[in-house]
Structure formats: structure tokens, C-alpha cells
Design an enzyme around this catalytic site. Structure first.
Site, PDB file in Angstrom:
ATOM      1  CE  LYS A 289       4.476  -2.367  -4.612  1.00  0.00           C
ATOM      2  NZ  LYS A 289       4.845  -2.317  -3.214  1.00  0.00           N
TER       3      LYS A 289
ATOM      4  CG  PHE B  63      -0.856 -10.939  -1.784  1.00  0.00           C
ATOM      5  CD1 PHE B  63       0.110 -11.745  -2.347  1.00  0.00           C
ATOM      6  CD2 PHE B  63      -0.483 -10.000  -0.834  1.00  0.00           C
ATOM      7  CE1 PHE B  63       1.429 -11.625  -1.988  1.00  0.00           C
ATOM      8  CE2 PHE B  63       0.837  -9.875  -0.463  1.00  0.00           C
ATOM      9  CZ  PHE B  63       1.807 -10.689  -1.038  1.00  0.00           C
TER      10      PHE B  63
ATOM     11  NE  ARG C 284      13.255  -7.960  -8.343  1.00  0.00           N
ATOM     12  CZ  ARG C 284      12.653  -7.374  -7.322  1.00  0.00           C
ATOM     13  NH1 ARG C 284      11.453  -6.872  -7.467  1.00  0.00           N
ATOM     14  NH2 ARG C 284      13.247  -7.280  -6.153  1.00  0.00           N
TER      15      ARG C 284
ATOM     16  CD  GLU D 111      -4.143  -9.557  -5.771  1.00  0.00           C
ATOM     17  OE1 GLU D 111      -4.569 -10.670  -6.060  1.00  0.00           O
ATOM     18  OE2 GLU D 111      -3.145  -9.380  -5.026  1.00  0.00           O
TER      19      GLU D 111
ATOM     20  CE  LYS E  98       8.620  -3.293  -7.906  1.00  0.00           C
ATOM     21  NZ  LYS E  98       9.540  -3.618  -6.835  1.00  0.00           N
TER      22      LYS E  98
END
Ligand code: AMP
Length: 630
Positions: free
Chosen positions: A284, A374, A450, A282, A456
């Protein structure tokens, strides 16, 4: 509970760096804490009187504490200020002054946790005319009843500078040690090791083949905390219904939960390795995170630090009300600003909207945002955290009527082909986005963590979010401004660690419109209401921001002045509140700073209004980056 008991724990903790010792001290305190004291004790332990997501603050800077100390000790403010200059620490000044004072007053009220907590909460509700006097009286009243060491911690609490590090991890473990029925901890007493025994009931709750059953129990506590966001609530549930009670803790629409975070992938191959093949990629978006709740037809918006910003974003509320089907849901999204030509703008250009308290409609028109949705975490009473990502995405695709520059779904590509993924990445960069997110199609939504369900990927060296802890006055053409800023990262216990100074990236523009607004309390003008008086400095600061969106020295100086807790001829130490994003060329080892690292060519990129101290870069993260760059 006597405030003294809490102070003993602060003292014990300040004398050790061992996590287990801290866990022991806090757990012993919690065992003695009554149900109705839990919330207060847990907040005060962290030097807080409101949960981290609550914006209310006591609004007390060094000058006000000096006045209160003068009143309580019978000395003049000048004398107190002189003492402060000698030690540089108002906590120590309080300790010394109250020590002398105590010989004179034999009878004073014994301070309880309830009394300290209630008085400090009062501080955060006082504003407008006469606020300084009222606050001074409240603090001096507390100090007069305090022993020397109690006075030291009262001062540190009001200045929000505890110098005692108790991180969320330690608090969580202390809760495990003190409040889980059926768990017996055998602690060696010197902070080095412990072992445990689990009751049969608890054994039923953890996987049979687990090698670390203690860690399984800790995880249950952590998961419940990530949803409730309040340790006090976790303890209350444990006391009432045990670990089984925590397992039933559910997402509640209207109450924000911690957002999922994403580790960084080194490159596209690494991204696939972490999230698996095929994966969803996707755009960012470079905006700020919005967790949008809708319940009984009412939309509520929260930032990543769980602040309620519904009033600040009527445009997003409208977009959700009009374009999203359903009456009851929680969406995860990124709000991004755009200019007149529809081009996306970096975060800084819209950041001022987060703190806005009035004139909201005008500013919403001037700085419009688009909501890029999202994820979804709950729908019509159903918790979706354990549902696979692809299914969650399908749900939002069915619910959202996309409308350009209002509300859209995050642009997505599902592929197992590295070339296609790389093309998509380039497309995102060309569109002005920061990079891409890669997501595991089966990944669950893990609040607060996380974990590798998503990563990312961005081209630049990872910027750091650091907090300003001090600053030096400028010289020559920069005189009158704070011009060199001391910045810090944090460790897991919440201790701040210096990582250097920064003075570049900031504009020298003189903002004539900006007057001195260091008197945070202000005096209301008869034509204005109180909220406007409080906000006047913010308004002035915004004028500076509008200019090219670059931070100016004036702006930082104005933001930091009310936060000063120590000062000398060269500069100031400030409450750690202002988070700035910093770029740099390299991370180097350094013995000069307490983090053990320094940044080569650091540069201020922007102020992160959406981040609090708890969100700043951790030393572990910086260490990883250091090794990665090698
Ligand atoms: P970072 O702030 O660099 O750790 O990157 C993670 C942040 O990117 C998240 O917290 C979101 O605010 C933001 N973000 C932007 N686009 C997306 C997306 N499509 N999916 C998840 N997070 C996103």
C-alpha cells in the site's frame, strides 16, 4: 425556471432532517425541470456552479459580499459589517437588508435559475485587475433583483456555505422517484415511509427472486452515476432511453470515473475473511491516486477527486507514453515521491505538485514521483470493470515495461497462507510503505464503492481526513496566526459535523518570506501574467512547506484567510475547503460537538491537497472506529 422555485426547495429542506422528505421535495422539483435546466438545478441544489471535480471557484469571500450588499442596499460597508457582527451570518444579513430595500423598489427583474447560474459562473472566470469591482457589481446586481429569501441563498451560494444538506444519496433517490418511467412511488407525505410498484418492463430488469426490487433499480442509477459522474447526464439518459439506456452507459476513455475504495481489515485473518483465499496482497503505497487515461495517443491524468492534473505531471505522462503498450486504456495507480537516495517519501512531500500551475518542469525534477500501477479499467475500447482482478492484473503485466523510479507494477504476492501474507506485510512496512492491500482474485472493479473486493491493512490507528471549518487567533508568541483549528467530519447528506479543535502537530516556525496575501484577487504586476498573480500566495506558502514538510501556522493562516466567511474577536469561520489528515489517541463520546464525538490528543499530520470535502471521513466511519477500539 424561476429561481424562487429552487429557493422554496432549499427552504423546505432546511426545515426537515428526514431523508424521505428531502427526496420528495427534490423529486417534485426535478419533475418540473426542463431538459436544458437539469444541470443547473442539480448543481445549484448542492450549492455549486461547477461539478465537484472542477477546480474553478467563484473566489468570493465575506469582504466582497459585504461590498455587494452595501451597493445593493445603499448602506455603507461599515453598517453592513456591523449587521454581520450581530448575526454572524451574511445570508441572514442579506435577508434583512433586502427585506427593507424591497419596500423601495417595487419593480425588479424576476430572477430565473438561468440568470443566477450564468452570473455566478461569470464570477469564476474573473481575475486580475479590477476583479473585485466587477464581482461586486455582479453580485449586487443579483441581490437587487432578489427577494429577501432569494438574496439569502444567493449569498450562501457565493460563499459556498449553503447550510442545507442534500447529499448525493438524496439526489440519486430523487432522480429515481422523479425520472424512472414505470416506477410508481406511493409516499406517505410525512417523511416516514413509502412503497412502490414496478411496471412489467422494469420487473424484467431485476432478479426475479430479489427481495428489494426498488434497491435493484436504485443500484442501476448509482452504477451509471459512478461512471458518468454527472447526475444531469443520468437524468437526460433516463428521460430519453429509460433505465435500459442507463444499463448501456459505458466507460469512456478521457472521462474520469469514480475510483474504487477499500474498507479496512482489522487484521490479516479479517483480510482473508473479506477477500477470500487465496488472495493477492500488494504494497500500500503512500502517495496519491492517479487515474491515467490514454486515448488517440494522448495521456490524461486525474486525481481521485477527478481533477485533471495532466499538466502538473509531465513526468508521469512521459513514463506512460514510453513504457505502457497500447493506444487506448485507463489505468489505476498511486504516484509516490522519493528522495535522492531513492527512498519513498510520505505524501506530504509531493502534495504541492498537484496544484502547481507554472515552473512545472523544475518542480517535477525536484520532487520526482514513481507511478505504481495496480489496476486497469478499460483497454482498446473494452470495458474491463466486470473482468476478475487477476485477469486485469495479467493485462497490466503484459502492457507495462517496468522501469525503477519511473513506472512499476504494485509489488504483489498471491497466497492462501497467513504466515506468508504476514511476512509480506512486514516487508512492506520495512520498505517504508503504509501497509498492504488485500484483493479478491475474482473481484470486479466497482467504481465509487467501498466494497469487499479489496481491503487495506495498516498498523496504525486509522487517521481521519477532516475539514477545517473555523479557527481561533493565537495569543502570545502565536499572535497573528490562526492557531486552533475547528475540524469537522460529514454525514451522508453532506452536512458538516464538528468533532473538536486541533492545534498540535503544526510548526511554529516564523516564515519571514511570507507576506500578507489575504487579498486573493491581487493586483497584477506589469511584468507578470495573470496566472502568476493568482498564484503568488501559493508560491509563498510553498516555501514554508519545503521545510521538513510539516505544516506551519503561517501556512494554514494564509490558506484560510481568503476563505473567511464570518469573524469575531476570537476567530473566524471559513469555507470548508482545507482538508487535513489528523492522528489521535482515541475517539471519545462527547456532547460538546455536533458529531457526538471528540478526539483525544488530535494532531495535524498534513494537508490533503488531493481531497475535497466530499472525501472527508464520515460520521458512520468514525462511529465504526469508535466501536472497534473498544
Ligand atoms: P486509504 O486512503 O487509507 O483509504 O487507502 C486506500 C488508498 O490507498 C487508495 O485510494 C490508493 O490511493 C492507495 N493505494 C496505495 N497502494 C495501493 C494498491 N496497491 N492498490 C490499491 N490502492 C492503493
Amino acid at each position: 425556471m424561476d429561481y424562487k422555485k429552487l429557493v422554496e426547495v432549499y427552504e423546505n429542506i432546511s426545515k426537515t432532517s428526514k431523508r424521505l422528505s428531502k427526496t420528495y421535495y427534490v423529486s417534485e422539483l426535478l419533475k418540473k425541470t426542463k431538459d436544458d435546466e437539469i444541470e443547473k438545478v442539480l448543481l445549484l441544489l448542492n450549492g455549486r456552479i461547477h461539478p465537484a471535480w472542477d477546480k474553478s471557484d467563484m473566489g468570493v469571500a465575506a469582504k466582497l459580499v459585504i461590498k455587494a450588499l452595501a451597493l445593493a442596499s445603499g448602506l455603507s460597508s461599515d453598517k453592513v459589517e456591523k449587521e454581520w457582527k450581530k448575526t454572524g451570518d451574511l445570508g441572514i444579513v442579506a435577508y434583512n437588508l433586502m427585506q427593507n430595500k424591497k419596500q423601495a423598489t417595487l419593480f425588479s427583474e424576476k430572477l430565473s435559475v438561468e440568470k443566477v447560474f450564468a452570473d455566478l459562473r461569470k464570477l469564476s472566470k474573473i481575475s486580475g485587475h479590477g476583479a473585485v469591482d466587477t464581482k461586486t457589481k455582479i453580485i449586487s446586481g443579483l441581490l437587487s433583483s432578489a427577494s429577501n429569501v432569494e438574496a439569502q441563498y444567493i449569498v450562501r451560494t457565493v460563499l459556498e456555505d449553503m447550510r442545507v444538506g442534500i447529499g448525493d444519496g438524496t439526489v440519486r433517490d430523487s432522480i429515481v422517484w422523479s425520472s424512472v418511467e414505470g416506477l410508481k412511488i406511493n409516499y406517505d407525505g410525512d417523511g416516514n415511509k413509502f412503497d412502490y410498484e414496478l411496471s412489467d418492463d422494469l420487473l424484467q430488469l431485476v432478479p426475479e427472486d430479489s427481495k428489494n426490487k426498488y434497491a435493484n433499480i436504485v443500484e442501476i442509477i448509482q452504477d451509471a452515476y459512478n461512471i458518468t459522474n454527472e447526475f444531469a447526464e443520468v437524468v437526460q439518459i433516463l428521460r430519453k432511453d429509460g433505465v435500459n439506456g442507463l444499463l448501456k452507459v459505458d466507460v469512456s476513455v478521457g472521462k474520469p470515473i469514480k475510483v474504487m475504495l477499500y474498507p479496512k481489515a482489522k487484521d490479516m485473518e479479517d483480510a482473508f475473511r473479506i477477500v477470500g483465499k487465496p488472495a493477492a496482497f500488494e504494497y500500500k503505497y503512500d502517495g496519491f491516486r492517479i487515474q491515467a487515461h490514454k486515448k488517440n495517443g494522448k495521456v490524461m491524468l486525474f486525481t481521485r477527486r477527478l481533477e485533471n492534473v495532466t499538466n502538473q505531471f509531465p513526468d508521469i505522462v512521459k513514463a506512460i507514453s514510453e513504457n505502457v503498450k497500447g493506444d487506448d486504456f485507463i489505468l489505476d495507480s498511486e504516484a509516490v515521491g522519493f528522495d535522492k537516495n531513492g527512498k519513498y517519501l510520505p505524501f506530504q512531500s509531493i502534495s504541492q505538485r498537484i496544484k502547481r500551475k507554472y515552473d512545472i518542469e523544475r518542480v517535477a525534477k525536484e520532487y520526482p514521483v514513481e507511478l505504481n500501477v495496480f489496476d486497469i479499467l478499460a483497454k482498446e475500447g473494452k470495458n474491463l470493470l466486470k473482468m476478475g482482478f487477476l485477469k486485469r492484473r495479467k493485462l497490466i503485466e503484459c502492457m507495462i515495461k517496468e522501469e525503477d523510479k519511473k513506472i512499476i507494477l504494485a509489488r504483489q504476492l498471491i497466497t492462501d497462507d497467513i504466515e506468508k501474507a504476514l511476512d509480506f506485510y512486514q516487508e512492506a512496512l520495512k520498505a517504508g510503505e503504509e501497509g498492504v492491500m488485500g484483493k479478491n482474485l475474482e473481484g470486479i472493479y466497482k467504481p465509487g464503492a467501498r466494497v469487499g473486493y479489496g481491503v487495506k491493512l495498516k498498523p496504525t490507528m486509522e487517521n481521519l481526513d477532516l475539514v477545517i471549518v473555523g479557527a481561533e487567533w493565537g495569543k502570545g508568541k502565536r499572535s497573528g496566526w490562526l492557531s486552533s483549528f475547528h475540524i469537522a467530519c460529514r454525514d451522508d447528506d453532506g452536512n458538516l459535523l464538528d468533532i473538536g479543535k486541533v492545534g498540535t502537530g503544526i510548526k511554529e516556525l516564523v516564515q519571514e518570506v511570507i507576506e500578507d496575501s489575504s487579498d486573493a484577487e491581487g493586483v497584477p504586476n506589469k511584468d507578470s501574467d495573470e496566472s502568476k498573480v493568482e498564484d503568488s500566495s501559493e508560491e509563498k506558502v510553498e516555501v514554508a512547506k519545503e521545510d521538513n514538510n510539516r505544516v506551519t501556522f503561517t501556512q494554514l493562516t494564509e490558506l484560510l484567510k481568503p476563505l473567511v466567511i464570518e469573524e469575531d474577536n476570537n476567530g473566524v469561520k471559513v469555507k470548508p475547503e482545507i482538508v487535513i489528515e489528523i492522528s489521535y489517541e482515541e475517539i471519545q463520546k462527547s456532547s460538546k460537538y455536533s458529531s457526538g464525538y471528540a478526539l483525544r490528543f488530535p494532531r495535524v499530520l498534513r494537508i490533503r491537497e488531493d481531497r475535497a470535502v466530499i472525501d472527508i471521513s464520515t460520521i458512520d466511519f468514525i462511529e465504526d472506529l469508535y466501536f472497534e477500539q473498544k
